[in-house]
Design a protein around this motif. Structure first.
Motif, PDB file in Angstrom:
ATOM      1  N   MET A  18       0.840  -1.186   0.000  1.00  0.00           N
ATOM      2  CA  MET A  18       0.000   0.000   0.000  1.00  0.00           C
ATOM      3  C   MET A  18       0.878   1.239   0.000  1.00  0.00           C
ATOM      4  N   PRO A  19       0.653   2.173  -0.953  1.00  0.00           N
ATOM      5  CA  PRO A  19       1.394   3.433  -0.934  1.00  0.00           C
ATOM      6  C   PRO A  19       1.007   4.249   0.304  1.00  0.00           C
ATOM      7  N   SER A  20       1.573   5.420   0.456  1.00  0.00           N
ATOM      8  CA  SER A  20       1.265   6.239   1.630  1.00  0.00           C
ATOM      9  C   SER A  20      -0.239   6.484   1.716  1.00  0.00           C
ATOM     10  N   VAL A  21      -0.760   6.438   2.944  1.00  0.00           N
ATOM     11  CA  VAL A  21      -2.189   6.580   3.191  1.00  0.00           C
ATOM     12  C   VAL A  21      -2.529   8.048   3.380  1.00  0.00           C
ATOM     13  N   ASP A  22      -3.509   8.536   2.598  1.00  0.00           N
ATOM     14  CA  ASP A  22      -3.924   9.930   2.681  1.00  0.00           C
ATOM     15  C   ASP A  22      -5.249  10.112   3.412  1.00  0.00           C
ATOM     16  N   VAL A  23      -6.119   9.116   3.350  1.00  0.00           N
ATOM     17  CA  VAL A  23      -7.426   9.168   4.009  1.00  0.00           C
ATOM     18  C   VAL A  23      -7.684   7.808   4.629  1.00  0.00           C
ATOM     19  N   SER A  24      -8.241   7.799   5.841  1.00  0.00           N
ATOM     20  CA  SER A  24      -8.611   6.531   6.473  1.00  0.00           C
ATOM     21  C   SER A  24      -9.905   6.713   7.254  1.00  0.00           C
ATOM     22  N   PHE A  25     -10.679   5.631   7.323  1.00  0.00           N
ATOM     23  CA  PHE A  25     -11.931   5.639   8.082  1.00  0.00           C
ATOM     24  C   PHE A  25     -12.358   4.204   8.335  1.00  0.00           C
ATOM     25  N   VAL A  26     -13.333   4.043   9.242  1.00  0.00           N
ATOM     26  CA  VAL A  26     -13.892   2.729   9.527  1.00  0.00           C
ATOM     27  C   VAL A  26     -15.248   2.645   8.851  1.00  0.00           C
ATOM     28  N   LEU A  27     -15.444   1.575   8.090  1.00  0.00           N
ATOM     29  CA  LEU A  27     -16.700   1.320   7.397  1.00  0.00           C
ATOM     30  C   LEU A  27     -17.336   0.107   8.061  1.00  0.00           C
ATOM     31  N   ASP A  28     -18.342   0.371   8.916  1.00  0.00           N
ATOM     32  CA  ASP A  28     -18.977  -0.759   9.597  1.00  0.00           C
ATOM     33  C   ASP A  28     -19.985  -1.437   8.682  1.00  0.00           C
ATOM     34  N   ALA A  29     -20.394  -2.629   9.052  1.00  0.00           N
ATOM     35  CA  ALA A  29     -21.281  -3.440   8.219  1.00  0.00           C
ATOM     36  C   ALA A  29     -22.608  -2.743   7.960  1.00  0.00           C
ATOM     37  N   ALA A  30     -23.149  -2.051   8.958  1.00  0.00           N
ATOM     38  CA  ALA A  30     -24.432  -1.362   8.788  1.00  0.00           C
ATOM     39  C   ALA A  30     -24.328  -0.247   7.748  1.00  0.00           C
ATOM     40  N   THR A  31     -23.255   0.520   7.785  1.00  0.00           N
ATOM     41  CA  THR A  31     -23.063   1.602   6.812  1.00  0.00           C
ATOM     42  C   THR A  31     -22.850   1.034   5.416  1.00  0.00           C
ATOM     43  N   LEU A  32     -22.083  -0.030   5.307  1.00  0.00           N
ATOM     44  CA  LEU A  32     -21.862  -0.670   4.013  1.00  0.00           C
ATOM     45  C   LEU A  32     -23.182  -1.162   3.425  1.00  0.00           C
ATOM     46  N   PRO A  99     -18.938 -10.008   4.608  1.00  0.00           N
ATOM     47  CA  PRO A  99     -19.640  -9.132   5.560  1.00  0.00           C
ATOM     48  C   PRO A  99     -18.794  -8.871   6.811  1.00  0.00           C
ATOM     49  N   GLY A 100     -18.867  -7.638   7.301  1.00  0.00           N
ATOM     50  CA  GLY A 100     -18.140  -7.275   8.508  1.00  0.00           C
ATOM     51  C   GLY A 100     -17.752  -5.812   8.505  1.00  0.00           C
ATOM     52  N   ASP A 101     -17.025  -5.429   9.533  1.00  0.00           N
ATOM     53  CA  ASP A 101     -16.532  -4.066   9.673  1.00  0.00           C
ATOM     54  C   ASP A 101     -15.127  -3.984   9.075  1.00  0.00           C
ATOM     55  N   TYR A 102     -14.839  -2.857   8.409  1.00  0.00           N
ATOM     56  CA  TYR A 102     -13.564  -2.701   7.716  1.00  0.00           C
ATOM     57  C   TYR A 102     -12.869  -1.405   8.093  1.00  0.00           C
ATOM     58  N   GLU A 103     -11.551  -1.495   8.222  1.00  0.00           N
ATOM     59  CA  GLU A 103     -10.710  -0.312   8.290  1.00  0.00           C
ATOM     60  C   GLU A 103     -10.289  -0.015   6.859  1.00  0.00           C
ATOM     61  N   VAL A 104     -10.596   1.193   6.391  1.00  0.00           N
ATOM     62  CA  VAL A 104     -10.350   1.552   4.999  1.00  0.00           C
ATOM     63  C   VAL A 104      -9.223   2.575   4.936  1.00  0.00           C
ATOM     64  N   GLU A 105      -8.250   2.316   4.083  1.00  0.00           N
ATOM     65  CA  GLU A 105      -7.149   3.247   3.839  1.00  0.00           C
ATOM     66  C   GLU A 105      -7.151   3.595   2.361  1.00  0.00           C
ATOM     67  N   ILE A 106      -7.001   4.892   2.059  1.00  0.00           N
ATOM     68  CA  ILE A 106      -7.011   5.345   0.667  1.00  0.00           C
ATOM     69  C   ILE A 106      -5.743   6.121   0.384  1.00  0.00           C
ATOM     70  N   SER A 107      -5.147   5.833  -0.759  1.00  0.00           N
ATOM     71  CA  SER A 107      -3.966   6.556  -1.220  1.00  0.00           C
ATOM     72  C   SER A 107      -4.354   7.416  -2.415  1.00  0.00           C
ATOM     73  N   LEU A 110      -4.729   6.255  -6.132  1.00  0.00           N
ATOM     74  CA  LEU A 110      -5.940   5.575  -6.593  1.00  0.00           C
ATOM     75  C   LEU A 110      -6.014   4.110  -6.183  1.00  0.00           C
ATOM     76  N   LEU A 111      -5.608   3.829  -4.954  1.00  0.00           N
ATOM     77  CA  LEU A 111      -5.679   2.479  -4.421  1.00  0.00           C
ATOM     78  C   LEU A 111      -6.283   2.529  -3.023  1.00  0.00           C
ATOM     79  N   THR A 112      -7.187   1.588  -2.734  1.00  0.00           N
ATOM     80  CA  THR A 112      -7.762   1.477  -1.394  1.00  0.00           C
ATOM     81  C   THR A 112      -7.440   0.108  -0.820  1.00  0.00           C
ATOM     82  N   LYS A 113      -7.375   0.076   0.495  1.00  0.00           N
ATOM     83  CA  LYS A 113      -7.184  -1.186   1.199  1.00  0.00           C
ATOM     84  C   LYS A 113      -8.321  -1.309   2.208  1.00  0.00           C
TER      85      LYS A 113
END
Length: 135
Positions: A18-32, A99-107, A110-113
């Motif tokens: 993963m390249p350097s992370v510029d944005v991060s957030f938690v995406l829980d199952a309910a929001t997804l 299904p589940g909760d995710y920690e999302v990292e965005i570079s 144009l790549l997300t984890k």
């Protein structure tokens, strides 16, 4: 993961980093689930990720080709560089996740984890080329 490597035509020979992370957030199952339901109800296949003021990150299900179309937005707590202006665009059809909760990292490259918080699994999902980062 479950297929024998002999029957695969392309077997990865290196790890994705993963390249350097510029944005991060938690995406829980309910929001997804809300995002997926809004996508199905509105008939839109794109989700934008942009700043939501002091509250973090705004996820919006939109039709980027029609500014007058209906949209669905939800704010989630997140972090990004102070004062960063960005709009990442993701194809919702690419979000085939366990299904589940995710920690999302965005570079900005144009790549997300998406890393599942309960199961040892992570996904790398490319963003659309129409994504922007910076002024």
């Amino acid at each position: 993961f479950y297929a024998d490597e002999k029957i695969l035509t392309n077997v990865p020979d290196k790890e994705i980093s993963m390249p350097s992370v510029d944005v991060s957030f938690v995406l829980d199952a309910a929001t997804l689930n809300k995002v997926r339901k809004a996508s199905a109800a509105l008939g839109h296949t794109k989700m934008t990720i942009c700043p939501a003021g002091d509250s973090g990150v705004r996820l919006s299900v939109v039709d980027n080709t029609d500014e007058t179309s209906n949209a669905f937005s939800i704010d989630v707590p997140g972090t990004c560089e102070s004062g960063s202006d960005y709009m990442f665009v993701m194809n919702i059809d690419n979000m085939t996740l366990i299904p589940g909760d995710y920690e999302v990292e965005i570079s900005q490259r144009l790549l997300t984890k998406f890393e599942n918080k309960n199961v040892d699994v992570h996904y790398f999902i490319a963003l659309e080329k129409s994504s922007t980062f910076g002024a």
